[in-house]
Design a protein around this motif. Sequence first.
Motif, PDB file in Angstrom:
ATOM      1  N   ALA A 282      16.668   9.190  46.289  1.00  0.00           N
ATOM      2  CA  ALA A 282      18.044   8.838  45.927  1.00  0.00           C
ATOM      3  C   ALA A 282      18.223   8.863  44.412  1.00  0.00           C
ATOM      4  N   PHE A 283      17.476   9.751  43.740  1.00  0.00           N
ATOM      5  CA  PHE A 283      17.575   9.963  42.295  1.00  0.00           C
ATOM      6  C   PHE A 283      17.267   8.696  41.496  1.00  0.00           C
ATOM      7  N   ALA A 284      16.421   7.851  42.039  1.00  0.00           N
ATOM      8  CA  ALA A 284      15.978   6.644  41.338  1.00  0.00           C
ATOM      9  C   ALA A 284      14.847   7.004  40.391  1.00  0.00           C
ATOM     10  N   GLY A 285      15.024   6.685  39.115  1.00  0.00           N
ATOM     11  CA  GLY A 285      14.009   6.968  38.108  1.00  0.00           C
ATOM     12  C   GLY A 285      14.019   8.378  37.573  1.00  0.00           C
TER      13      GLY A 285
ATOM     14  N   PHE B 239      10.063   3.390  35.453  1.00  0.00           N
ATOM     15  CA  PHE B 239       9.009   3.766  36.401  1.00  0.00           C
ATOM     16  C   PHE B 239       7.830   2.830  36.181  1.00  0.00           C
ATOM     17  N   HIS B 240       7.293   2.240  37.290  1.00  0.00           N
ATOM     18  CA  HIS B 240       6.210   1.255  37.175  1.00  0.00           C
ATOM     19  C   HIS B 240       5.241   1.420  38.335  1.00  0.00           C
ATOM     20  N   MET B 241       3.975   1.651  38.035  1.00  0.00           N
ATOM     21  CA  MET B 241       2.925   1.639  39.042  1.00  0.00           C
ATOM     22  C   MET B 241       2.595   0.181  39.362  1.00  0.00           C
ATOM     23  N   ILE B 242       2.817  -0.225  40.610  1.00  0.00           N
ATOM     24  CA  ILE B 242       2.545  -1.626  40.980  1.00  0.00           C
ATOM     25  C   ILE B 242       1.195  -1.769  41.668  1.00  0.00           C
ATOM     26  N   THR B 243       0.646  -0.667  42.190  1.00  0.00           N
ATOM     27  CA  THR B 243      -0.747  -0.605  42.633  1.00  0.00           C
ATOM     28  C   THR B 243      -1.285   0.729  42.151  1.00  0.00           C
ATOM     29  N   ASN B 244      -2.536   1.025  42.472  1.00  0.00           N
ATOM     30  CA  ASN B 244      -3.084   2.306  42.027  1.00  0.00           C
ATOM     31  C   ASN B 244      -2.537   3.484  42.819  1.00  0.00           C
ATOM     32  N   LYS B 245      -1.733   3.222  43.897  1.00  0.00           N
ATOM     33  CA  LYS B 245      -1.168   4.304  44.696  1.00  0.00           C
ATOM     34  C   LYS B 245       0.340   4.213  44.893  1.00  0.00           C
ATOM     35  N   THR B 246       0.960   3.134  44.474  1.00  0.00           N
ATOM     36  CA  THR B 246       2.383   2.918  44.762  1.00  0.00           C
ATOM     37  C   THR B 246       3.143   2.600  43.487  1.00  0.00           C
ATOM     38  N   ALA B 247       4.303   3.236  43.354  1.00  0.00           N
ATOM     39  CA  ALA B 247       5.172   3.005  42.195  1.00  0.00           C
ATOM     40  C   ALA B 247       6.571   2.647  42.673  1.00  0.00           C
ATOM     41  N   ILE B 248       7.268   1.853  41.869  1.00  0.00           N
ATOM     42  CA  ILE B 248       8.696   1.640  42.061  1.00  0.00           C
ATOM     43  C   ILE B 248       9.433   2.233  40.859  1.00  0.00           C
ATOM     44  N   HIS B 249      10.670   2.641  41.092  1.00  0.00           N
ATOM     45  CA  HIS B 249      11.439   3.272  40.029  1.00  0.00           C
ATOM     46  C   HIS B 249      12.918   3.049  40.300  1.00  0.00           C
ATOM     47  N   TYR B 250      13.727   3.159  39.246  1.00  0.00           N
ATOM     48  CA  TYR B 250      15.137   2.785  39.364  1.00  0.00           C
ATOM     49  C   TYR B 250      15.931   3.507  38.292  1.00  0.00           C
ATOM     50  N   SER B 251      17.242   3.595  38.537  1.00  0.00           N
ATOM     51  CA  SER B 251      18.157   4.199  37.563  1.00  0.00           C
ATOM     52  C   SER B 251      19.497   3.500  37.613  1.00  0.00           C
ATOM     53  N   ILE B 252      20.124   3.435  36.462  1.00  0.00           N
ATOM     54  CA  ILE B 252      21.536   3.057  36.352  1.00  0.00           C
ATOM     55  C   ILE B 252      22.223   4.191  35.622  1.00  0.00           C
ATOM     56  N   GLN B 253      23.223   4.760  36.254  1.00  0.00           N
ATOM     57  CA  GLN B 253      23.944   5.876  35.641  1.00  0.00           C
ATOM     58  C   GLN B 253      25.408   5.500  35.441  1.00  0.00           C
ATOM     59  N   TRP B 254      25.896   5.729  34.225  1.00  0.00           N
ATOM     60  CA  TRP B 254      27.309   5.524  33.879  1.00  0.00           C
ATOM     61  C   TRP B 254      27.965   6.891  33.756  1.00  0.00           C
TER      62      TRP B 254
END
Length: 444
Positions: free
Chosen positions: A39-42, A301-316
């Motif tokens: 969903a175009f996050a990060g 963008f953030h690696m929260i484990t050695n195999k999983t990342a979370i990421h996010y975006s705010i677009q104006w």
Amino acid sequence: MNTPFSRTLLATSTLLVSATSLAAGFQVNEHSATGLGRAFAGEAVIADNASVLSRNAAAMMMFDKDAFSMGMTVVQPDVTVKNGTYNRPNGTINVGVDLNKNVTFDSASVGYDSVNLADVDGIAPTAFVPNFYYIHPVNEKFAVGVAAYSNFGTGTEFESDYAAPIFGGTTKVQSMNLGLSLAYRVNEHLSFGGGLDIIYGMGDLYRDVDGDVTINVDAPRPIPDQSMSFSGKTTAVDIQATGVGLGANIGMVYEVNDGNRFGLSYKYSPEIEATGDVSFMKQSYDAVYLPLPDIAEFSGFHMITNKTAIHYSIQWVGWSAFDSIETESATVKEYNWKNSYHYSIGATHYLNNKWTLRTGYMYDQTPVDELTSISIPDSDRQWFSAGFTYNWSSNTALDFGVTYLLGKDVEVHEVVDESLPAPSVTAITHSDAVLAAIQLSHTF
């Protein structure tokens, strides 16, 4: 003839190009299969392939090899217009024009016949959105890249026998960005980038108007008085036009460490002057001017484990720039759209050396404020996305993404001119879509 009636008809009938665009307004987000799957996050900072060029040129400094990506997104919209009532005009409109071309209604005797509209769906055809990106690291300090993708576009087509032809008809608008970018690394944490975008747009627009109407124009000398009548259905708009504008973009990336980074980018969008054959009610115009919005994006963008990342975006998206459409001689129509945002969050799981899994959610705000239309079935939308990457080798990957886009019902009351009771239409519009994308990425 240049009356408010004709000017607002032209705007309503031609350049409401937001009918089934894939993001709010008539923005196109579909720049990659990897992005679609989350969903175009990060997007402005992940840089898992060369498609990051569509969001942030500074991210090119995260590549130590030449990289290219190319792909295609297929969009299947589901747009409906239901519970509609059309007020078909009849009568006489008397208009006054002064030497400065200011227009007033001296008097109007306009009636209307109410027609119940049949529910319609399938008015938006399947769309194909291609993309191509190439990044070349010059050395440890510089990188260059080229990109081809689309930021804006839409297409709808009502049947020729649709009972409210001035609000239906055909709208086909496409654009393509051709970009050249340069990036520079300041140090191990901070990079900057920017570039120029050549934006090419083309449109094929057609509308009919029906009714029994006479328009009389009372003008001072030397401007001659004019009168025009039509009964039944006649061509209101028949336009084939193209235009080119020059845009620009800048961006930065801050890498905290290998697993945490932030990106910020800004795109300047130009006003497009579209020229060609512009025919409206037996009058001709040389050009139509379409203001496009600037776009700013912040991503993390953030690696929260050695195999999983979370990421996010705010677009104006600066949709308040889309305040009016103008010809070379007059303001065509006021839109008064508002600036909008979208918010997205996603996760990526690096399963093993062969497979990467991703998912995401986006809440996408509409820029449409008080002026709704059956030609703009635009609403706040939700994106539900998933995708994967299959690594054929250490250098080649095949990416796939899919999204279900869910809109809302919108109650529409649309008029050609606030001073006239007809033509006008009331209806409920709804727009959903299914999107699927495939992409090939390679480094060498």
